[in-house]
Structures are given as C-alpha cells and as structure tokens.
Design a protein around this motif. Structure first.
Motif, PDB file in Angstrom:
ATOM      1  N   LYS A   1       8.644  13.763  -3.290  1.00 38.73           N
ATOM      2  CA  LYS A   1       7.940  12.692  -2.598  1.00 38.73           C
ATOM      3  C   LYS A   1       8.536  11.339  -2.957  1.00 38.73           C
ATOM      4  CE  LYS A   1       3.741  10.581  -2.612  1.00 38.73           C
ATOM      5  NZ  LYS A   1       2.549  10.414  -3.363  1.00 38.73           N
ATOM      6  N   LYS A   2       9.653  11.031  -2.327  1.00 42.11           N
ATOM      7  CA  LYS A   2      10.247   9.706  -2.529  1.00 42.11           C
ATOM      8  C   LYS A   2      10.175   9.011  -1.184  1.00 42.11           C
ATOM      9  CE  LYS A   2      12.011   9.642  -6.787  1.00 42.11           C
ATOM     10  NZ  LYS A   2      11.766   8.623  -7.760  1.00 42.11           N
ATOM     11  N   THR A   3       9.300   8.073  -1.064  1.00 46.52           N
ATOM     12  CA  THR A   3       9.180   7.405   0.226  1.00 46.52           C
ATOM     13  C   THR A   3      10.081   6.193   0.281  1.00 46.52           C
ATOM     14  OG1 THR A   3       7.238   6.371  -0.705  1.00 46.52           O
ATOM     15  CG2 THR A   3       6.870   8.127   0.870  1.00 46.52           C
ATOM     16  N   ALA A   4      10.569   5.901   1.468  1.00 48.38           N
ATOM     17  CA  ALA A   4      11.491   4.775   1.622  1.00 48.38           C
ATOM     18  C   ALA A   4      10.733   3.464   1.712  1.00 48.38           C
ATOM     19  CB  ALA A   4      12.325   4.964   2.873  1.00 48.38           C
TER      20      ALA A   4
ATOM     21  N   LYS B   1      -4.600   1.357   2.432  1.00 43.21           N
ATOM     22  CA  LYS B   1      -5.052   1.951   1.186  1.00 43.21           C
ATOM     23  C   LYS B   1      -6.125   2.996   1.420  1.00 43.21           C
ATOM     24  CE  LYS B   1      -4.180  -2.182  -0.338  1.00 43.21           C
ATOM     25  NZ  LYS B   1      -4.656  -3.495  -0.637  1.00 43.21           N
TER      26      LYS B   1
ATOM     27  N   ARG C   1      -4.977   6.486   1.557  1.00 48.50           N
ATOM     28  CA  ARG C   1      -4.490   7.134   0.346  1.00 48.50           C
ATOM     29  C   ARG C   1      -5.528   8.155  -0.095  1.00 48.50           C
ATOM     30  NH1 ARG C   1      -1.803   5.699  -4.181  1.00 48.50           N
ATOM     31  NH2 ARG C   1      -1.278   3.621  -3.518  1.00 48.50           N
TER      32      ARG C   1
ATOM     33  N   MET D   1       6.323   4.364   4.095  1.00 47.27           N
ATOM     34  CA  MET D   1       5.167   4.074   3.253  1.00 47.27           C
ATOM     35  C   MET D   1       4.247   3.092   3.966  1.00 47.27           C
ATOM     36  SD  MET D   1       5.123   2.475  -0.471  1.00 47.27           S
ATOM     37  CE  MET D   1       5.055   0.880   0.264  1.00 47.27           C
ATOM     38  N   SER D   2       2.995   3.384   3.950  1.00 43.50           N
ATOM     39  CA  SER D   2       2.080   2.501   4.649  1.00 43.50           C
ATOM     40  C   SER D   2       1.213   1.786   3.638  1.00 43.50           C
ATOM     41  CB  SER D   2       1.226   3.291   5.625  1.00 43.50           C
ATOM     42  OG  SER D   2      -0.100   3.348   5.156  1.00 43.50           O
ATOM     43  N   ILE D   3       0.678   0.672   4.075  1.00 41.36           N
ATOM     44  CA  ILE D   3      -0.102  -0.118   3.140  1.00 41.36           C
ATOM     45  C   ILE D   3      -1.590   0.182   3.291  1.00 41.36           C
ATOM     46  CG2 ILE D   3      -0.442  -2.110   4.650  1.00 41.36           C
ATOM     47  CD1 ILE D   3       0.346  -3.768   2.077  1.00 41.36           C
TER      48      ILE D   3
END
Lengths: 507, 333
Positions: free
Chosen positions: B330-333, B5, B8, B1-3
């Motif tokens: 879609k379950k991101t770590a 934004k 997105r 997961m990236s921050i």
C-alpha cells in the motif's frame, strides 16, 4: 555585510587526522537560492553541519542576521535563528502521521498534558497549503507516502519552525522527474517568501531551473563563488574537480555483435507486464522512465530477486531457468542494485568479504572441505582493485567507510570476478560525484568492449542518453518505446515515459 | 490519495487491524474452550480467569512500551521476582506494609532507571544490557532473604488489606486486583496515546535519528520506557506476593517472555514504532485463556506448552503475512 543573511568567514575544522575545512567562506542572501557545489568529500556537508550547529568550528566567524556568533553555535541556537536542514536521507518517523512528524519534538499540548491533535492537524494543513499542497491528509502515516511527498512534509516542517535559512542536501536524488518539478515549484515559493536557501546537488543539469548563486568547494577549501549565470557548466565542473573534464559522458562506439540475452513476454506482478527486449554484445542498453515505471522491478525479476509469473529468457541461445539470485549469478546474469548501502553491500563487512561473498564458489573450488583459498581470494581482490582504482586503506577496511563512488566500484568488483555475461546496473551513479561518475562510465565502456552485455537503469535523462547505445522506455510496467539516444530528444523520451494508455485497467 | 478523512476506514488506521485480529482470537478461543468444557464459561471460572490475566497484562504493558521504543527488556521477570521477595521479606521482618511497598517500589524503579542509562546513554545493545540486569536482579531476589523463600507474611491489619486489594478481595464479580490492573493500563494507555511523552516513545522506535534531530531527548524517552516497564513488573510482583502470601525466589521466571508474547500477540512490533496498548489486553487474555482453558480441558502440561508455542508463532506469522500481503503494497502516490 548587511546584505547577507548568513556570512561564514575563514571557517576551519579539523577532525582527527583530516583537515575537513580550510579557510572556507559562505554567503547567503534572503530570497535567493545558492548552490553549494563540490565533489563528495569536498566539505559541503561539514560546512552545513557547522551552520546548523551539529559540528562546532575550530576557528572562523559566523554572522547570522547581523548577529555575530560568539563561541560555539549550538543546534538549538541555530534552530532559534531559523536554520533548518533537510537531510539527504529523509529523516521521518514512518509510523507516525504527517502532522505528528511535523510537530515532533515541539508538540502542541492542551491543559492536562494532552496532545492537541486537532490544532496540530489544522496547522499542518495550513503549512502544506502555503506550499500549494492541498491534497495531503495530515493524519496519513508518512510511511504510506512516496519519497517525494515525504520531502514535502519535511519542507513544511521547516516552514512551521519559521525557517528563514533552509539547507537542502541533495533533495532531488530520490525523486521522479514530476516530483522534482513539484519540488522546484516549492523552492521558488520559499524563495518568494524571502527564505535563503542552500541547495546541494550532484545533478548539475537541474541547477539552471532554480539556482541564483553558486559557491564551489574542493578538498575542504573554498574555490570560488558568484552569480550562477556568470559561469558556464564547463567552468563549474572544472572548478569542482580541479581539472577540466572533457567529456561528461564518454560513450564509445563498439560494433554491435551477436544477441546475448533475449527476454520474452516477462510478467511479474503489477509493475512488470509483458516486457520483451533483446540485448546485444557491444552495446549498453539504457532503461528510462518515471520513478515507479517498473524498471527496477523488471531487473529484479530477471535477476530472480522477485518471483516471475511467466515469460522466457534466453542467454546465448540457451533458455535460462532463474528462480533466485543464486541461479542467476551462476548462469551469468548479475545485478548492481539501486540502493548500494541496503542491497549492494554488507556495509559492516570488509571490502575483501564483500568482493568474495558472491564468488565463494570460485574461491573454494578444488577444496573438498569448502575451505576458502586465501591466495585465490587475494588475487580476485587485487584484480578488482586494479581494474577499478578503488581508493581504500586496504582490503580489510569496512565497505561502509568508503565514499559512494568507491562503494559502487566494490559492487562492480564483486561481479567482475565472475566473467558474467550480463551486468545490470540500477541507478549506478546516484549520489556520486562527477569524477567518480566518469570512472563508472569508463568501467561500463570497458565491459562493453569485452563483449559483456550491459543494462543500465537510470532516472537521469542526460546520463541515460549520454551513455547508452539504445534506450528502452517504460511506463506503468510496460515497454512503451525504444529510441536511439544519438537522435532522440528528452521530449521524445518523456512522451513515451508518460504513455499510460489503456493499460491502467490491467494494473 | 484522497483527503476525505471521513472515508478513512477504522480498520485502515495504523495498528487497528492487528488489535481487532487479537480480540477476534480471544473470542474464538473462548468459544472453543466453552465447547470443550462448559465449566469454562461459569462465572467463577471467568472471574478467576480475569484475575489470572493480570500479571501477563502488566508485564505485557511494560514489555510492549519498551518494544515500541525498538528495545527489549529482559529484566522484567527478575524485577517481578525481586519485587515479590523484597516486599515479602520486609513485611515478614515486621516492617509496615506501606513502607515495605515504597522501599520495594524505589528498588524496582531504580532497575528501570539503570536499564535506561545502560541502553539510552551508554548505547549497550538492549539484549545484552538487560540480560545483565536480569541476572543481577535474580541474584538480589535470592539474596534478600539469604537464599530462602520467605515464610507466610501473616495476617491482620494492613496485611489483610494488602492481600485483599491485590488478590483476594472483590466487588461483585470483579476482583480488586483486576480493577487495579485496568487502572494501571488506563494510565499508560493515556500516556501512550494522548501525551507528547507517548508520541516520543513511538518516534524513537520508528526512527531514532529523526527523533533526535527533531529535538526529542532520546535518552530520557528510553529511560521513561524502561522505568514504566520496571513499574509494571513491580506491580505484578506485588500481585504474585499477595496471591502466595509469601515471597518465592522463583517468582516471575520467564515473565519477560510472557510479556513479549502478550505484546506481540496484541500487535506490537518488536521492531519498534508501532502497536497499540489496547492490543496487550487481548494478547495477555489469549495467553491466560490458553493456560486456563487447556488445564480445564485436561491437556497434559507438556502438550499445553507445545500448543501455546505453536499458537504464538502462528499469531505472529499470520500478522506478518497479512502485513506483507496487504499493507506492504500500500504505497499511494
């Protein structure tokens, strides 16, 4: 007295018919982590609910930050005094964003009643940063986060309301090892900030990483408290269960018999890639690995709960054709799933109905109209009850009303009735207290002696090493190693469990 | 997961994909019907089409908001009928139009309040609780004029203004009724998207325990949702009454289900916690376009019902398949 942030003295609480707490004491100090220990039903949760204002005490004194609480302590009052609780079942709104969850019920409002999302996002990020979490997007939906990350959000929320007393109810029970390490780091951060922490856990092996003090309860009574280093693990367990548990992991060695189950080149989705293994009579086969390694998915594919792409399974020399759980059950393979409440039991049905449910073919045998044979059903329930010592009001009691350990026994009981060949346990002792754990292990041992093949998936290394005869380690959907628990080390298992290798491309 | 934004994508925001799908559906239907009968896209037809969307949009907003709290409101159709009957009866018996509307409003809102108390306070299953109020309100709608439809409300003064405002009057190509509905929609869109009340409505539907433990007043939030729903039914009732010029005891029959259809086609989950009010515009449009388009295409009523039913199921099925196929994993770590 003043050295304590919280002191609870002579706390008594009675529910209709049950004395839940009887003259209990609890003391918390700033900047220290206290483990509150006891078996399920010892009254830990009740005590914490009194401290957080959910329940009111019948009698006793509570002093928080030197302020003696007169009358009932309300939830609001507890919160304003800085008490926050992180529940075992995470309480998040999955559809809302990280920031929205952190500010739920105390949203920041601009003039005109508009939500101030920009400021809430900024503050959320700031709180997460205080915990050393810099890679979380405050606008991400909480439902997209792993359980471990969701818990971080809950902790950050507690920080946001300036919690100075943090109650963590079994925070590690659903986390992977890496996530637990991260959680411990955060607990240490909180401790350094001067937060007083109550830590409730059944995983006694992890306590030494973070715990400073212990308080032990049993049957609603205060037993003892003190510095953690002054206790041995044996003393702690003895105080919890009231007698000494000689052997936490009573593994019995049974001569290995012939091959029962053979799984060859099983593929099912991203999490099960080319998995092969054998299972022999008289052995317990453990599956270890990180959370998300594909162990549960492998078991679900074998059981027919998830579709398979390819692979072969042979039971007692005969090829299996499993395309749904019903066919697996009829051919002798059964699964006690990871989530007892959601998948293992119909919690609103009675114990009788739960045990009978997968066995209705046996119970209705011989009846042309499919009528349920009460006598056969009763015999089945009697057999399960006696074999497993299920403590219950009666077979008509709701399955959901039982304790975790007894619920697990009901799950096992429904499979015992069938003379199955292979019993798969997925996380059989999660959230179960020490004494009930040992009982589950004894059931596993007796199955092993009867020649039933037992597979156990467990995230607790001491458990999987203590109860299995052979351990298969998985990582990223593949089998990465097989070890002998009698000679292996946790380090060796972790090496295999983190062997991501070159298969990332195929994922 | 990236921050990051900025990375997105718009479509990945919760609920947006369903809304986009619904609007694509609207455009596709428009093309199909325009091809089948060119009259469909004549300005006159589009004008009345927009007006015919209004009642569906209103009940869709109400039902949608109740669905987001994880509940359902079966009383919508009956409250609509009650609204039409009370206002028409009062006006017919000589009560001032404004006073009649105010009395009507109070009656309708009190049903919403009642639903909120039954479901939010006494924890009646929403299906049962609102089934009860549904029957009661239909009874009231029949009772107010002694089991008869009302006569014509007549003309002159405020009565003309009322009919024009809610149905017949227009500015340019836009009927006033459409403008009123869009304003109502805008108010509730604002509440749902930008206020704490809206956030609480989503939270209650997403996880009622978490909401309660976070200090959200679940009873109040549930009651607000039901009261909004009653208000929307009240408005739809006035539109129906203005259009007919009288009160019909049958007004609003099955509209609670049309509300469910508009909400669900627009991407609001009946399980609560998710969905955007923008979608209801598309959902109500799909419904109205099907009615209007199929009529213009000379499809018999029986076939129309079957086609509409199939399309509603297909919409929801498509949405579920899309979710389980893409978003479900879609379950991101």
């Amino acid at each position: 007295m003043s050295e304590y942030v919280v002191s609870m003295e002579h706390i008594t609480k009675t529910f209709p018919g049950v004395k839940a707490l009887d003259d209990v004491h609890l003391h918390l100090q700033a900047g220290r982590v206290m483990a509150l220990l006891g078996e399920n039903g010892a009254g830990k949760s009740t005590l914490m609910k009194i401290l957080s204002g959910v329940y009111t005490r019948d009698s006793g004194d509570i002093t928080i930050f030197g302020k003696k609480i007169e009358g009932d302590l309300t939830t609001r009052q507890a919160q304003s005094l800085g008490v926050a609780i992180i529940h075992q079942e995470l309480n998040m709104c999955q559809h809302l964003s990280v920031a929205a969850n952190m500010f739920l019920g105390r949203e920041l409002i601009k003039s005109g009643g508009r939500l101030d999302n920009a400021e809430m996002n900024r503050q959320a990020e700031e709180q997460l940063a205080r915990l050393g979490i810099h890679d979380m997007d405050p606008e991400e939906s909480v439902g997209n986060l792993t359980v471990g990350r969701q818990q971080m959000v809950e902790i950050a929320r507690a920080l946001l309301i300036n919690a100075r007393i943090l109650i963590m109810d079994e925070p590690s029970s659903a986390l992977s090892n890496a996530e637990i390490t991260e959680m411990f780091r955060i607990v240490r951060e909180l401790r350094a900030m001067g937060t007083a922490i109550v830590y409730i856990s059944h995983r006694l092996q992890e306590l030494h990483h973070i715990v400073d003090d212990v308080t032990i309860m049993r049957d609603g009574k205060y037993i003892t408290e003190g510095r953690f280093e002054d206790f041995t693990m044996e003393q702690i367990i003895a105080n919890m269960v009231g007698h000494e548990v000689k052997n936490q992991f009573p593994r019995e060695t049974v001569p290995r018999g012939r091959k029962i189950l053979e799984v060859k080149h099983l593929n099912a989705g991203r999490m099960v890639r080319d998995v092969s293994f054998d299972l022999y009579e008289g052995e317990v086969l453990g599956f270890s690995g990180l959370v998300g390694a594909g162990r549960t998915e492998t078991m679900r594919a074998i059981f027919g709960a998830d579709p398979k792409e390819s692979g072969e399974m042979i039971l007692d020399g005969k090829a299996l054709d499993i395309h749904n759980p019903g066919s697996a059950i009829r051919q002798g393979i059964v699964l006690a799933p990871e989530d007892r409440k959601k998948e293992g039991l119909c919690t609103k049905l009675s114990i009788r109905d739960n045990i009978a449910l997968p066995n209705l073919d046996i119970i209705t045998l011989g009846s042309r109209t499919g009528r349920i044979n009460r006598a056969a059903e009763n015999a089945m329930i009697e057999k399960g009850k006696n074999a497993l010592t299920i403590k219950m009001a009666g077979p008509e009691a709701e399955a959901g009303s039982l304790s975790g350990g007894n619920q697990q026994k009901v799950v096992v009981a429904k499979w015992l009735a069938r003379e199955s060949r292979v019993l798969i346990f997925d996380e059989p002792t999660r959230g179960i207290d020490v004494a009930a754990k040992v009982e589950i292990y004894e059931i596993i041992n007796s199955l092993k002696k009867q020649g039933v093949g037992v597979i156990i998936v467990s995230s607790e290394l001491p458990e999987v090493m203590g109860i299995s005869d052979r351990i298969i380690v998985m990582c990223n959907g593949r089998v990465t190693g097989t070890v002998d628990p009698r000679s292996t080390t946790e380090e060796e298992i972790m090496t295999y469990a983190t062997r991501f290798g070159d298969n990332a491309a195929s994922a | 997961m990236s921050i990051e934004k900025s990375n997105r994508s718009f479509l990945s925001r919760p609920g947006v994909a369903s809304v986009v799908t619904a609007f694509v559906g609207v455009v596709v239907l428009m093309f199909i019907f325009a091809y089948m009968n060119p009259n469909f896209i004549r300005p006159n037809n589009l004008m009345s089409l927009a007006r015919s969307i209004c009642p569906y949009l209103l009940v869709g907003i109400g039902q949608g908001i109740v669905c987001i709290t994880g509940n359902i409101d079966l009383s919508i159709g009956s409250v609509l009928g009650m609204s039409a009957m009370i206002s028409a009866t009062l006006v017919c018996s000589g009560v001032n139009v404004i006073l009649a509307i105010v009395i009507d409003l109070i009656a309708c809102l009190s049903v919403g309040l009642c639903n909120g108390v039954l479901v939010g306070k006494f924890k009646l299953p929403p299906f049962i609780g609102t089934l009860g109020t549904m029957t009661i309100c239909r009874g009231i709608a029949q009772l107010v004029n002694n089991n008869y439809n009302t006569g014509d409300i007549g003309t002159g003064g405020l009565k003309d203004l009322f009919r024009d405002l809610f149905y017949y009057g227009r500015v340019g190509y836009l009927y006033y009724g459409v403008i009123i509905c869009l304003l109502v929609w805008l108010v509730f869109y604002y509440i749902m998207s930008y206020t704490a009340t809206g956030r609480h409505i989503y939270a209650v539907g997403s996880n009622v325990d978490a909401a309660r433990l976070s200090g959200v007043d679940v009873f109040k939030t549930t009651t607000i949702a039901y009261t909004i729903s009653a208000f929307c039914s009240f408005m739809a009732g006035l539109i129906t009454m203005a259009a007919a010029g009288m009160g019909s005891m049958q007004a609003g029959m099955s509209y609670e289900m049309y509300g469910v259809a508009a909400a669900v086609i627009g991407g609001i989950s009946t399980l609560g916690g998710s969905g955007l009010l923008v979608g209801v515009i598309a959902g109500a449009s799909v419904w109205a376009i099907l009615q209007n388009g199929l009529t213009l295409a000379n499809v018999p009523v029986a076939m129309r019902n079957i086609i509409i039913g199939v399309i509603v199921v297909a919409c929801v099925l498509f949405d579920i398949l899309r979710r389980s196929g893409i978003i479900g994993k879609k379950k991101t770590a």
